[in-house]
Write a protein that holds these residues in place. Structure first.
Motif, PDB file in Angstrom:
ATOM      1  N   LEU A   1      72.643  62.556  23.957  1.00 38.72           N
ATOM      2  CA  LEU A   1      71.614  62.060  24.873  1.00 38.72           C
ATOM      3  C   LEU A   1      71.806  62.545  26.305  1.00 38.72           C
ATOM      4  CD1 LEU A   1      71.404  58.351  23.643  1.00 38.72           C
ATOM      5  CD2 LEU A   1      69.823  60.225  23.136  1.00 38.72           C
ATOM      6  N   ARG A   2      72.964  63.162  26.540  1.00 36.18           N
ATOM      7  CA  ARG A   2      73.322  63.675  27.870  1.00 36.18           C
ATOM      8  C   ARG A   2      73.316  62.572  28.926  1.00 36.18           C
ATOM      9  NH1 ARG A   2      70.268  69.516  27.819  1.00 36.18           N
ATOM     10  NH2 ARG A   2      71.487  70.316  26.098  1.00 36.18           N
ATOM     11  N   ILE A   3      73.949  61.473  28.556  1.00 40.06           N
ATOM     12  CA  ILE A   3      74.113  60.375  29.505  1.00 40.06           C
ATOM     13  C   ILE A   3      75.574  59.965  29.535  1.00 40.06           C
ATOM     14  CG2 ILE A   3      71.762  59.490  29.341  1.00 40.06           C
ATOM     15  CD1 ILE A   3      72.697  57.423  27.351  1.00 40.06           C
ATOM     16  N   ARG A   4      75.959  59.325  30.609  1.00 36.66           N
ATOM     17  CA  ARG A   4      77.336  58.847  30.747  1.00 36.66           C
ATOM     18  C   ARG A   4      77.341  57.337  30.560  1.00 36.66           C
ATOM     19  NH1 ARG A   4      78.650  61.531  36.447  1.00 36.66           N
ATOM     20  NH2 ARG A   4      76.930  60.150  36.869  1.00 36.66           N
ATOM     21  N   LEU A   5      78.362  56.856  29.881  1.00 33.03           N
ATOM     22  CA  LEU A   5      78.476  55.428  29.608  1.00 33.03           C
ATOM     23  C   LEU A   5      78.471  54.623  30.894  1.00 33.03           C
ATOM     24  CD1 LEU A   5      78.772  53.266  27.457  1.00 33.03           C
ATOM     25  CD2 LEU A   5      81.234  53.603  27.544  1.00 33.03           C
ATOM     26  N   ARG A   6      79.147  55.103  31.919  1.00 35.38           N
ATOM     27  CA  ARG A   6      79.214  54.353  33.175  1.00 35.38           C
ATOM     28  C   ARG A   6      77.844  54.215  33.838  1.00 35.38           C
ATOM     29  NH1 ARG A   6      82.810  58.881  34.769  1.00 35.38           N
ATOM     30  NH2 ARG A   6      81.460  60.543  35.476  1.00 35.38           N
ATOM     31  N   ASP A   7      76.903  55.115  33.496  1.00 37.25           N
ATOM     32  CA  ASP A   7      75.568  55.042  34.084  1.00 37.25           C
ATOM     33  C   ASP A   7      74.665  54.037  33.375  1.00 37.25           C
ATOM     34  OD1 ASP A   7      76.284  56.982  35.936  1.00 37.25           O
ATOM     35  OD2 ASP A   7      75.466  58.630  34.728  1.00 37.25           O
ATOM     36  N   VAL A   8      74.955  53.735  32.123  1.00 38.95           N
ATOM     37  CA  VAL A   8      74.076  52.858  31.355  1.00 38.95           C
ATOM     38  C   VAL A   8      74.721  51.525  30.997  1.00 38.95           C
ATOM     39  CG1 VAL A   8      72.787  54.798  30.397  1.00 38.95           C
ATOM     40  CG2 VAL A   8      74.731  53.878  29.133  1.00 38.95           C
ATOM     41  N   TYR A   9      76.010  51.374  31.247  1.00 40.99           N
ATOM     42  CA  TYR A   9      76.760  50.202  30.817  1.00 40.99           C
ATOM     43  C   TYR A   9      76.105  48.890  31.245  1.00 40.99           C
ATOM     44  CZ  TYR A   9      80.524  46.905  30.073  1.00 40.99           C
ATOM     45  OH  TYR A   9      81.250  45.825  29.652  1.00 40.99           O
ATOM     46  N   ALA A  10      75.701  48.801  32.487  1.00 32.82           N
ATOM     47  CA  ALA A  10      75.162  47.551  33.025  1.00 32.82           C
ATOM     48  C   ALA A  10      73.826  47.160  32.388  1.00 32.82           C
ATOM     49  CB  ALA A  10      74.996  47.664  34.540  1.00 32.82           C
ATOM     50  N   HIS A  11      73.157  48.103  31.737  1.00 34.56           N
ATOM     51  CA  HIS A  11      71.823  47.840  31.197  1.00 34.56           C
ATOM     52  C   HIS A  11      71.821  47.472  29.719  1.00 34.56           C
ATOM     53  CE1 HIS A  11      70.301  49.441  34.946  1.00 34.56           C
ATOM     54  NE2 HIS A  11      71.087  50.482  34.774  1.00 34.56           N
ATOM     55  N   ILE A  12      72.968  47.552  29.064  1.00 36.24           N
ATOM     56  CA  ILE A  12      73.013  47.316  27.617  1.00 36.24           C
ATOM     57  C   ILE A  12      73.662  45.972  27.330  1.00 36.24           C
ATOM     58  CG2 ILE A  12      73.919  48.135  25.417  1.00 36.24           C
ATOM     59  CD1 ILE A  12      73.820  50.955  26.561  1.00 36.24           C
ATOM     60  N   ARG A  13      73.002  45.174  26.512  1.00 38.34           N
ATOM     61  CA  ARG A  13      73.532  43.884  26.073  1.00 38.34           C
ATOM     62  C   ARG A  13      73.445  43.817  24.553  1.00 38.34           C
ATOM     63  NH1 ARG A  13      75.386  43.739  30.274  1.00 38.34           N
ATOM     64  NH2 ARG A  13      75.277  42.234  31.933  1.00 38.34           N
ATOM     65  N   CYS A  14      74.475  43.246  23.961  1.00 39.23           N
ATOM     66  CA  CYS A  14      74.536  43.048  22.508  1.00 39.23           C
ATOM     67  C   CYS A  14      74.705  41.549  22.280  1.00 39.23           C
ATOM     68  CB  CYS A  14      75.714  43.803  21.904  1.00 39.23           C
ATOM     69  SG  CYS A  14      75.761  45.559  22.325  1.00 39.23           S
ATOM     70  N   ASN A  15      73.691  40.905  21.768  1.00 39.58           N
ATOM     71  CA  ASN A  15      73.712  39.446  21.584  1.00 39.58           C
ATOM     72  C   ASN A  15      74.090  38.731  22.882  1.00 39.58           C
ATOM     73  OD1 ASN A  15      73.041  39.854  18.916  1.00 39.58           O
ATOM     74  ND2 ASN A  15      75.130  39.655  18.172  1.00 39.58           N
ATOM     75  N   ASP A  16      73.473  39.125  23.964  1.00 39.66           N
ATOM     76  CA  ASP A  16      73.697  38.571  25.303  1.00 39.66           C
ATOM     77  C   ASP A  16      75.115  38.778  25.822  1.00 39.66           C
ATOM     78  OD1 ASP A  16      71.078  37.733  25.727  1.00 39.66           O
ATOM     79  OD2 ASP A  16      71.432  35.840  24.672  1.00 39.66           O
ATOM     80  N   ALA A  17      75.831  39.752  25.296  1.00 41.30           N
ATOM     81  CA  ALA A  17      77.184  40.065  25.763  1.00 41.30           C
ATOM     82  C   ALA A  17      77.223  41.512  26.230  1.00 41.30           C
ATOM     83  CB  ALA A  17      78.189  39.866  24.628  1.00 41.30           C
ATOM     84  N   THR A  18      78.110  41.792  27.176  1.00 41.67           N
ATOM     85  CA  THR A  18      78.315  43.175  27.583  1.00 41.67           C
ATOM     86  C   THR A  18      78.997  43.910  26.438  1.00 41.67           C
ATOM     87  OG1 THR A  18      80.509  42.795  28.509  1.00 41.67           O
ATOM     88  CG2 THR A  18      78.607  42.475  29.995  1.00 41.67           C
ATOM     89  N   LEU A  19      79.070  45.217  26.537  1.00 38.67           N
ATOM     90  CA  LEU A  19      79.702  45.997  25.474  1.00 38.67           C
ATOM     91  C   LEU A  19      81.177  45.620  25.305  1.00 38.67           C
ATOM     92  CD1 LEU A  19      78.128  49.535  26.038  1.00 38.67           C
ATOM     93  CD2 LEU A  19      77.631  47.925  24.204  1.00 38.67           C
ATOM     94  N   ILE A  20      81.878  45.372  26.408  1.00 42.08           N
ATOM     95  CA  ILE A  20      83.290  44.982  26.314  1.00 42.08           C
ATOM     96  C   ILE A  20      83.419  43.605  25.662  1.00 42.08           C
ATOM     97  CG2 ILE A  20      85.302  44.287  27.679  1.00 42.08           C
ATOM     98  CD1 ILE A  20      84.752  46.665  29.509  1.00 42.08           C
ATOM     99  N   GLN A  21      82.618  42.664  26.080  1.00 42.90           N
ATOM    100  CA  GLN A  21      82.663  41.330  25.478  1.00 42.90           C
ATOM    101  C   GLN A  21      82.323  41.391  23.991  1.00 42.90           C
ATOM    102  OE1 GLN A  21      79.975  39.016  27.883  1.00 42.90           O
ATOM    103  NE2 GLN A  21      81.243  39.215  29.720  1.00 42.90           N
ATOM    104  N   PHE A  22      81.336  42.196  23.649  1.00 41.26           N
ATOM    105  CA  PHE A  22      80.930  42.353  22.252  1.00 41.26           C
ATOM    106  C   PHE A  22      82.058  42.988  21.436  1.00 41.26           C
ATOM    107  CE2 PHE A  22      78.166  44.337  18.907  1.00 41.26           C
ATOM    108  CZ  PHE A  22      77.631  43.160  18.406  1.00 41.26           C
ATOM    109  N   ALA A  23      82.756  43.948  22.024  1.00 44.66           N
ATOM    110  CA  ALA A  23      83.881  44.585  21.338  1.00 44.66           C
ATOM    111  C   ALA A  23      84.997  43.572  21.081  1.00 44.66           C
ATOM    112  CB  ALA A  23      84.403  45.758  22.161  1.00 44.66           C
ATOM    113  N   VAL A  24      85.283  42.737  22.084  1.00 45.47           N
ATOM    114  CA  VAL A  24      86.332  41.721  21.914  1.00 45.47           C
ATOM    115  C   VAL A  24      85.937  40.744  20.804  1.00 45.47           C
ATOM    116  CG1 VAL A  24      87.457  39.742  23.021  1.00 45.47           C
ATOM    117  CG2 VAL A  24      87.209  41.897  24.273  1.00 45.47           C
ATOM    118  N   LYS A  25      84.704  40.290  20.820  1.00 43.19           N
ATOM    119  CA  LYS A  25      84.235  39.324  19.816  1.00 43.19           C
ATOM    120  C   LYS A  25      84.285  39.893  18.398  1.00 43.19           C
ATOM    121  CE  LYS A  25      81.177  36.853  22.974  1.00 43.19           C
ATOM    122  NZ  LYS A  25      79.776  36.535  23.321  1.00 43.19           N
ATOM    123  N   ASN A  26      84.180  41.227  18.280  1.00 39.14           N
ATOM    124  CA  ASN A  26      84.170  41.868  16.973  1.00 39.14           C
ATOM    125  C   ASN A  26      85.495  42.559  16.635  1.00 39.14           C
ATOM    126  OD1 ASN A  26      81.304  41.735  15.732  1.00 39.14           O
ATOM    127  ND2 ASN A  26      80.977  42.090  17.913  1.00 39.14           N
TER     128      ASN A  26
END
Length: 137
Positions: A65-90
Motif C-alpha cells: 500500500l506504500r504507507i508507513r505504520l506510524r502514519d496510520v496507527y492513530a486512525h486504526i481501531r480494532c474492537n475499540d482498541a489500538t493495535l498495541i492494545q489489541f495485540a496484548v488482548k490477543n
C-alpha cells in the motif's frame, strides 16, 4: 539548423507534461495513503493480521500500500482498541512488539497505550517490555 515551430511546440509540450508529473505525483501520494486509512477493509485486514500475530503479512501489506505504520496507527481501531492494545488482548506478542518499535513514542503516548499497559499491570508482557524502554526517563 532550423527546428521550426512544430518541433518547438513538441519540446514545450513534453517539458510541461514532465514538470506536471514531477509536481503532481508527490502531491497525490498522501491522498492515496489517507484513502487507505479510511478504508474499513484495510483496517479489518490490519486487525486480522494483529489478531493472528502475522508480522510479515502486515509488513508486506504496508509495503504494497506504500504507507508507513506510524502514519496510520492513530486512525486504526480494532474492537475499540489500538493495535498495541489489541495485540496484548490477543497474546500476539511478535506483532505487538514490532508495532511498539515501529510507531513513534509520541503517537503511542497520544493513543494512551503506555498508560493503558501500566494501568493493566501489563508492562511485564513481551509487548510491555518492548514499549517500556521508550518511556524511561
Amino acid at each position: 539548423m532550423n527546428w521550426g515551430l512544430p518541433m518547438l511546440k513538441t519540446v514545450t509540450s513534453w517539458l510541461a507534461a514532465t514538470t506536471a508529473a514531477f509536481v503532481l505525483i508527490p502531491l497525490m501520494q498522501p491522498v492515496a495513503a489517507q484513502s487507505y486509512v479510511e478504508s474499513e477493509e484495510v483496517a479489518l485486514i490490519f486487525c486480522s493480521y494483529v489478531r493472528d500475530n502475522h508480522t510479515v503479512r502486515l509488513q508486506r501489506k504496508l509495503r504494497d500500500l506504500r504507507i508507513r505504520l506510524r502514519d496510520v496507527y492513530a486512525h486504526i481501531r480494532c474492537n475499540d482498541a489500538t493495535l498495541i492494545q489489541f495485540a496484548v488482548k490477543n497474546n500476539a506478542n511478535d506483532i505487538g512488539s514490532f508495532i511498539a518499535r515501529s510507531v513513534s513514542a509520541d503517537v503511542i503516548e497520544k493513543a494512551g497505550d503506555y498508560r493503558w499497559l501500566r494501568e493493566q499491570n501489563l508492562l511485564q508482557t513481551p509487548i510491555g517490555e518492548a514499549l517500556a524502554p521508550r518511556f524511561q526517563n
